[in-house]
Design an enzyme around this catalytic site. Structure first.
Site, PDB file in Angstrom:
ATOM      1  N   ASP A  23       0.403  -7.305   1.122  1.00 38.94           N
ATOM      2  CA  ASP A  23       0.581  -7.910  -0.218  1.00 38.94           C
ATOM      3  C   ASP A  23       0.587  -9.439  -0.246  1.00 38.94           C
ATOM      4  O   ASP A  23       1.361 -10.042  -1.020  1.00 38.94           O
ATOM      5  CB  ASP A  23       1.876  -7.393  -0.842  1.00 38.94           C
ATOM      6  CG  ASP A  23       1.898  -5.899  -1.050  1.00 38.94           C
ATOM      7  OD1 ASP A  23       0.914  -5.232  -0.714  1.00 38.94           O
ATOM      8  OD2 ASP A  23       2.931  -5.384  -1.531  1.00 38.94           O
ATOM      9  N   GLU A  71      -0.332  -4.658  -3.805  1.00 41.20           N
ATOM     10  CA  GLU A  71       0.455  -3.893  -4.769  1.00 41.20           C
ATOM     11  C   GLU A  71      -0.127  -4.141  -6.158  1.00 41.20           C
ATOM     12  O   GLU A  71      -0.369  -5.293  -6.531  1.00 41.20           O
ATOM     13  CB  GLU A  71       1.932  -4.320  -4.742  1.00 41.20           C
ATOM     14  CG  GLU A  71       2.780  -3.524  -5.739  1.00 41.20           C
ATOM     15  CD  GLU A  71       4.267  -3.887  -5.711  1.00 41.20           C
ATOM     16  OE1 GLU A  71       4.703  -4.599  -4.789  1.00 41.20           O
ATOM     17  OE2 GLU A  71       4.973  -3.452  -6.648  1.00 41.20           O
ATOM     18  N   LYS A 128      -2.099  -0.124  -3.553  1.00 41.73           N
ATOM     19  CA  LYS A 128      -0.920   0.753  -3.590  1.00 41.73           C
ATOM     20  C   LYS A 128      -0.126   0.499  -4.869  1.00 41.73           C
ATOM     21  O   LYS A 128       0.108  -0.647  -5.244  1.00 41.73           O
ATOM     22  CB  LYS A 128      -0.062   0.515  -2.343  1.00 41.73           C
ATOM     23  CG  LYS A 128       0.498  -0.889  -2.189  1.00 41.73           C
ATOM     24  CD  LYS A 128       1.183  -1.040  -0.828  1.00 41.73           C
ATOM     25  CE  LYS A 128       1.903  -2.351  -0.663  1.00 41.73           C
ATOM     26  NZ  LYS A 128       2.990  -2.622  -1.595  1.00 41.73           N
ATOM     27  N   LYS A 131       5.911   0.325  -3.377  1.00 43.33           N
ATOM     28  CA  LYS A 131       6.313  -0.676  -2.393  1.00 43.33           C
ATOM     29  C   LYS A 131       5.800  -0.301  -1.001  1.00 43.33           C
ATOM     30  O   LYS A 131       5.391  -1.158  -0.236  1.00 43.33           O
ATOM     31  CB  LYS A 131       7.842  -0.840  -2.389  1.00 43.33           C
ATOM     32  CG  LYS A 131       8.437  -1.188  -3.763  1.00 43.33           C
ATOM     33  CD  LYS A 131       7.815  -2.418  -4.375  1.00 43.33           C
ATOM     34  CE  LYS A 131       8.443  -2.756  -5.729  1.00 43.33           C
ATOM     35  NZ  LYS A 131       7.649  -3.786  -6.455  1.00 43.33           N
ATOM     36  N   CYS A 161       8.322  -4.731   0.368  1.00 42.76           N
ATOM     37  CA  CYS A 161       7.136  -3.956   0.744  1.00 42.76           C
ATOM     38  C   CYS A 161       6.906  -3.875   2.252  1.00 42.76           C
ATOM     39  O   CYS A 161       6.393  -2.864   2.745  1.00 42.76           O
ATOM     40  CB  CYS A 161       5.911  -4.499   0.020  1.00 42.76           C
ATOM     41  SG  CYS A 161       5.984  -4.144  -1.747  1.00 42.76           S
ATOM     42  N   GLN A 201      19.963  -0.840  16.690  1.00 41.32           N
ATOM     43  CA  GLN A 201      20.120   0.510  17.237  1.00 41.32           C
ATOM     44  C   GLN A 201      18.933   0.895  18.139  1.00 41.32           C
ATOM     45  O   GLN A 201      18.382   1.996  18.032  1.00 41.32           O
ATOM     46  CB  GLN A 201      20.278   1.538  16.109  1.00 41.32           C
ATOM     47  CG  GLN A 201      21.461   1.243  15.179  1.00 41.32           C
ATOM     48  CD  GLN A 201      21.598   2.281  14.092  1.00 41.32           C
ATOM     49  OE1 GLN A 201      21.948   3.432  14.344  1.00 41.32           O
ATOM     50  NE2 GLN A 201      21.289   1.870  12.869  1.00 41.32           N
TER      51      GLN A 201
HETATM   52  C1  C5J Z   1       6.464  -6.757  -2.393  1.00 34.57           C
HETATM   53  C2  C5J Z   1       7.857  -6.785  -4.368  1.00 34.57           C
HETATM   54  N1  C5J Z   1       5.181  -6.864  -2.029  1.00 34.57           N
HETATM   55  N2  C5J Z   1       8.748  -7.608  -3.837  1.00 34.57           N
HETATM   56  N3  C5J Z   1       6.710  -6.451  -3.707  1.00 34.57           N
HETATM   57  O1  C5J Z   1       7.357  -6.959  -1.604  1.00 34.57           O
HETATM   58  O2  C5J Z   1       8.029  -6.352  -5.470  1.00 34.57           O
END
Ligand code: C5J
Length: 223
Positions: A23, A71, A128, A131, A161, A201
Site C-alpha cells: 500500500d 488498498e 485489496k 487491510k 495493513c 515469543q
Molecule cells: C493501511 C490503513 N494500508 N491504515 N491502511 O495500513 O487504513
C-alpha cells in the site's frame, strides 16, 4: 544465507522468496488522501520511501519476484463494507471526491502507488478491499503458482495493513521478514509496538530486520 533479524537469523531461500510491498499509495502518503482524511500527518510515512527504493533496485537486480498491493474499492463501492465506510466519522469518506480523485477508489490518482515505487511490467499488483492482502484477493494463488513460501514485507502502515497481512501470511504457513526501515506508521509508538509483537515469543508472527542486511545478503552468492 542467513539475514540478521529478530528474534534470530532469517534463512533466506532465494528460490522461494518474494518482496511484498504493502500500500505505498498516494492515498496514504500524500496530502488530500485517505490517511489525511482520517486526521493523520502523512509526512510520518515518507521516511520509508528511500529505503524501499534502494531495496527495490537491489531486489530487482537480483532477479527475485516483487509484488505490490493497493488498498481500495470498486468505483461503485459494492465491495465497501458499510462499517468501513462509516468508520472514522471523517468529513471526507471513502468514495468522496478529494484533490487526488475519489478517496480510496480504484482508477483514481490517489489510489496509485507513489511514482518512486511504481511497479514494473510483470510485477503483480494486488488490489485489496481490506487491510490484509489475502482477504478477497488472488494473492495466495499467485504465490502458490510461483512456489513462494517466504515474504520480505515492507510498506504502510506497520500496525494496520502490514501487520494484518503478516498475520494472514503466518497462518497460511509463510515465513515473513518485516523490515523496520521500510515500514512506517503515522504514530511511531504503534510502529515500534507492531514490530515488537511480530518478533516476540520466538517470532510468533515472523522476523524483523532491516533493508541493508537484506541487500548485503542479496549481493552474496547463493549458498
Ligand atoms: C493501511 C490503513 N494500508 N491504515 N491502511 O495500513 O487504513
Amino acid at each position: 544465507m542467513v539475514i540478521p533479524a529478530q528474534p534470530y537469523g532469517f534463512a533466506l531461500n532465494r528460490s522461494a522468496c518474494a518482496l511484498l510491498i504493502i500500500d505505498m499509495q498516494r492515498d496514504f502518503l500524500e496530502p488530500g488522501g485517505f490517511g489525511a482524511a482520517l486526521g493523520n500527518d502523512v509526512g510520518q510515512l515518507r521516511r520509508a520511501i528511500g529505503p524501499n527504493r534502494v531495496l527495490l533496485d537491489a531486489w530487482r537486480a537480483a532477479g527475485l519476484p516483487v509484488l505490490h498491493t493497493r488498498e481500495g474499492h470498486r468505483p461503485d463501492l459494492a465491495d465497501l463494507p458499510p462499517a468501513k465506510h462509516a468508520r472514522g466519522n471523517a468529513a471526507i469518506r471513502i468514495g468522496d471526491a478529494g484533490p487526488m480523485g475519489r478517496i480510496l477508489v480504484r482508477g483514481e490518482a490517489g489510489h496509485d502507488i507513489i511514482p518512486e515505487l511504481a511497479p514494473l511490467a510483470g510485477e503483480p499488483v494486488i488490489d485489496k478491499p481490506g487491510k490484509g492482502a489475502f482477504f478477497a484477493t488472488d494473492l495466495a494463488a499467485i504465490l502458490a503458482h510461483r512456489g513462494i513460501r517466504q515474504l520480505v514485507v515492507t510498506g504502510v502502515t506497520t500496525e494496520v495493513c502490514v501487520s494484518t497481512t503478516v498475520r494472514e501470511a503466518n497462518d497460511r504457513g509463510f515465513d515473513c521478514l518485516v523490515l523496520d526501515d521500510c515500514t512506517a506508521s503515522y504514530t511511531s509508538a504503534f510502529h515500534d509496538s507492531a514490530l515488537a509483537m511480530i518478533a516476540a515469543q520466538g517470532g510468533i508472527f515472523g522476523w524483523v530486520g532491516t533493508s541493508p542486511d537484506v541487500i548485503t545478503a542479496l549481493s552474496q552468492e547463493p549458498s
